[in-house]
Design an enzyme around this catalytic site. Structure first.
Site, PDB file in Angstrom:
ATOM      1  N   HIS A 137     -62.240 -11.419 -41.815  1.00 52.60           N
ATOM      2  CA  HIS A 137     -60.887 -11.697 -41.891  1.00 52.60           C
ATOM      3  C   HIS A 137     -59.729 -10.134 -42.828  1.00 52.60           C
ATOM      4  CE1 HIS A 137     -62.244 -13.673 -45.760  1.00 52.60           C
ATOM      5  NE2 HIS A 137     -61.638 -13.282 -46.321  1.00 52.60           N
ATOM      6  N   ASP A 167     -68.273 -14.967 -39.460  1.00 51.17           N
ATOM      7  CA  ASP A 167     -67.121 -13.909 -41.383  1.00 51.17           C
ATOM      8  C   ASP A 167     -67.484 -13.011 -41.417  1.00 51.17           C
ATOM      9  OD1 ASP A 167     -64.756 -13.621 -41.569  1.00 51.17           O
ATOM     10  OD2 ASP A 167     -64.839 -14.148 -44.116  1.00 51.17           O
ATOM     11  N   GLY A 244     -58.493 -11.248 -53.266  1.00 47.53           N
ATOM     12  CA  GLY A 244     -58.782  -9.939 -52.887  1.00 47.53           C
ATOM     13  C   GLY A 244     -61.160 -10.527 -53.139  1.00 47.53           C
ATOM     14  N   SER A 246     -63.305 -11.471 -51.498  1.00 53.06           N
ATOM     15  CA  SER A 246     -63.301 -11.619 -50.183  1.00 53.06           C
ATOM     16  C   SER A 246     -64.407 -10.317 -49.746  1.00 53.06           C
ATOM     17  CB  SER A 246     -62.244 -11.666 -49.351  1.00 53.06           C
ATOM     18  OG  SER A 246     -62.181 -13.275 -49.390  1.00 53.06           O
ATOM     19  N   LEU A 301     -79.728 -22.637 -28.307  1.00 51.43           N
ATOM     20  CA  LEU A 301     -81.066 -24.071 -27.805  1.00 51.43           C
ATOM     21  C   LEU A 301     -81.194 -24.853 -26.835  1.00 51.43           C
ATOM     22  CD1 LEU A 301     -83.805 -25.467 -28.792  1.00 51.43           C
ATOM     23  CD2 LEU A 301     -82.102 -26.715 -30.978  1.00 51.43           C
ATOM     24  N   GLY A 302     -79.449 -25.197 -26.657  1.00 51.91           N
ATOM     25  CA  GLY A 302     -78.660 -26.003 -26.053  1.00 51.91           C
ATOM     26  C   GLY A 302     -79.287 -27.804 -25.973  1.00 51.91           C
TER      27      GLY A 302
END
Length: 505
Positions: A137, A167, A244, A246, A301-302
């Protein structure tokens, strides 16, 4: 398998069925990947120092700060001032996730001049040759990224790749001999241990705050706003984190990186006691993949899952399915995808997964991290309860195509490269919009090329490069082996036509 996986959307497929594709530099490696060392970035061999055991705690804080501060940078995000990309000065994830207060004030702010950044964040140098880890982001929507070191030296950065599911972003500046941080083994982080958060909050460069690890494995449903397949198992800390911060560093008292600061829980948008960081082990895996393969290699994994530790989710499931499951620890399997690793391993609906690789799976964040940290072809030991008895099996994880081999960018289909799928228009829709051609956009990938130009699910794409399209095959034929700028004409939900473009990845 793809259609089968779509049916498993309810009850948290995050990480377990995650497969968002992320692009970066193109490299192809198709060797056997199990037990292969993919490391480029270094991991510390030190154990974390509990404060007070080796000298005073203040001495430990000082040493860790001196190690960390030179490796933490400011990232300036410059954007073209268009309606789809313009952001206010200093905006970062806290406004995006929590900023009602910011959003109310936003209309009172003037649009930032072209020579000023649209957003500010932090990053961490993780190699002496200039690789930098940050948040997705922080760099989102940038036309130019600028990196400022603690000594005020400034660089223009190249964005190597991003992963909205975690992220995480990887950038590169061109220099040698830069200060950098080693990754710690975040699995060894303990609740209660001292940590430092280092970043550039509120424009205050090289700020260090101290706190403890408040919790591990937090799933706070943040990343679902920027990814359909989020992986959340945050380290929670009470070290002060603000706008800030982040992309900045969360370090132990050795100055080793245990997490990448990503968000706060706040009603005001400012620090109120709870900050969250992406664990170092997950962050390192993501940037290793981006650097080495050009995309994030993530296994499935499903299984469809129900988090038994989530009382509300269990209650909702019981009411919907007229069952009487009890809350507790573990993951209840609600569905198993055909041809998946789970099916191959004999896992069935009704099984309760309690361990992955002998690590306890108490809730969904544990399973999300355990599977999300693996690649296709990796084998995991799965411990589960069936009819009151414990069983153990081994599952080979697969990618979203059902394969166990690693892929490069060159292996991706056109739809994977541009981040979407397409459905032919029905005659009724054509008449309604007065069209002779077009396709409906489906499964638009957040952060993909189509998403970046404003296309969302159910928009109608009429033309690609000036030619009408009537099927997904038309788009694949037009863009297969194509290089250069792609021109797209699409209709929004109000029937308004827009022409936008992107560079074919």
């Amino acid at each position: 398998m793809k259609n089968q996986l779509k049916k498993l959307a309810p009850f948290a497929l995050v990480g377990i069925l995650s497969g968002a594709t992320t692009f970066g530099a193109i490299n192809y490696f198709n060797e056997e990947q199990n037990n292969t060392d993919f490391s480029y970035f270094t991991t510390s061999g030190k154990n974390s120092i509990p404060a007070g055991l080796n000298g005073s705690s203040s001495d430990n804080f000082v040493k860790a700060s001196k190690t960390t501060v030179p490796a933490v940078v400011t990232i300036r995000n410059y954007q073209n001032n268009t309606p789809s990309s313009g952001r206010s000065m200093d905006q970062d994830i806290f406004e995006f996730f929590f900023g009602e207060g910011f959003r109310n004030n936003r209309s009172q702010r003037q649009e930032a001049p072209k020579d000023l950044p649209s957003g500010l964040g932090s990053g961490v140098i993780i190699s002496p040759d200039g690789y930098i880890i940050s948040n997705n982001h922080v760099v989102a929507g940038a036309s130019k990224l600028e990196v400022v070191l603690s000594n005020k030296k400034t660089y223009t950065a190249t964005l190597i790749g991003t992963d909205p599911s975690t992220d995480i972003a990887l950038l590169k500046i061109e220099d040698k001999g830069l200060p950098y941080l080693n990754f710690a083994n975040s699995d060894l982080v303990e609740v209660g241990q001292w940590v430092l958060a280092v970043g550039n909050p509120l424009g205050l460069n090289s700020t260090v705050t101290a706190g403890i690890v408040s919790a591990k494995g937090r799933n706070i449903d943040l990343l679902s706003q920027q990814s359909r397949t989020p992986i959340e198992s945050f380290i929670q800390t009470d070290a002060a984190i603000n706008k800030g911060n982040s992309g900045g560093a969360l370090v132990n008292l050795n100055g080793d990186l245990i997490g990448i600061n990503s968000a706060i829980s706040s009603s005001s948008g400012y620090y109120e006691g709870y900050g969250f960081a992406v664990p170092a082990n997950l962050a390192k895996k993501v940037v290793e993949d981006i650097k080495k393969f050009g995309l994030v290699q993530r296994g499935f994994l499903g299984v469809g899952s129900l988090d038994l530790s989530n009382d509300l989710q269990v209650k909702t499931y019981n009411q919907r399915n007229k069952t009487s499951l009890k809350s507790g620890k573990g993951i209840y399997v609600t569905d198993v995808a055909k041809n998946s690793g789970a099916e191959d391993a004999g896992i069935k609906i009704g099984d309760i997964i309690t361990k992955i690789d002998n690590v306890n799976i108490d809730g969904f964040s544990d399973l999300s991290l355990a599977i999300g940290s693996k690649r296709p072809g990796d084998k995991v030991s799965v411990t589960y309860i069936r009819a009151g008895k414990e069983h153990k099996t081994t599952a080979a994880l697969k990618d979203q195509k059902g394969n166990t081999s690693l892929r490069s960018k060159a292996d991706l289909s056109v739809t994977e490269k541009i981040g979407g799928e397409f459905e032919s228009l029905s005659d009724r829709v054509k008449v309604s919009y007065g069209l002779n051609s077009g396709v409906i956009a489906r499964n638009i990938v957040d952060g993909g090329e189509l998403s970046k130009i404003g296309v969302v699910d159910n928009y109608i794409i009429m033309e690609i490069n000036g030619k009408p399209v009537n099927s997904q095959k038309d788009i694949e034929n037009l863009l297969k082996n194509y290089k250069g700028t792609v021109s797209v004409v699409y209709l929004d939900e109000y029937g308004r036509a827009t022409r936008r473009g992107f560079t074919m990845p």
